[in-house]
Design an enzyme around this catalytic site. Structure first.
Site, PDB file in Angstrom:
ATOM      1  CG  ASP A 108      -0.257  -0.041   2.524  1.00  0.00           C
ATOM      2  OD1 ASP A 108       0.985   0.018   2.529  1.00  0.00           O
ATOM      3  OD2 ASP A 108      -0.932  -0.119   3.555  1.00  0.00           O
ATOM      4  CB  THR A 110       2.024   3.086   4.743  1.00  0.00           C
ATOM      5  OG1 THR A 110       1.542   1.731   4.773  1.00  0.00           O
ATOM      6  CG2 THR A 110       0.879   4.059   4.937  1.00  0.00           C
TER       7      THR A 110
END
Length: 114
Positions: A108, A110
């Site tokens: 993702d 992050t």
């Protein structure tokens, strides 16, 4: 109340080794009984049964389990000391086994890998 107990994770190799050990133990019991019946039943048949069981106990390879665990620990050590992936900490000894089964690697925004 709503939470459930976490499931224990075993690698496929561990599950297969456990199954084969159970099969070999059953085979050891059956062979001991067959040898007991061939030799004849007398008043000390239980001593003879345990004697046959002890003689056949080498069927179950305990050293295979030890070698498998030592190999997993060695691979974890190699992963943690690899210069290409610094600051890597393998928190599970099944990591080398699971790395061989990765099909898709998703991340993702992050950077969390799933």
């Amino acid at each position: 109340m709503n939470s459930t107990a976490p499931k224990l994770k075993f690698g496929l190799t561990d599950e297969e080794l456990n199954f084969l050990s159970k099969v070999m133990f059953g085979l050891m019991i059956v062979l001991s009984l067959v040898m007991l019946l061939i030799s004849g039943l007398d008043e000390n048949f239980y001593i003879l049964f345990f004697r046959y069981l002890l003689l056949l106990s080498s069927i179950i390879p305990i050293s295979l389990r030890v070698n498998l665990d030592m190999g997993k620990l060695w691979y974890c050590y190699l992963i943690s000391t690899d210069n290409n992936i610094p600051h890597t900490v393998p928190r599970n000894s099944n990591i080398p086994e699971e790395l061989g089964r990765i099909q898709y690697l998703l991340s993702d925004k992050t950077g969390t890998l799933t």
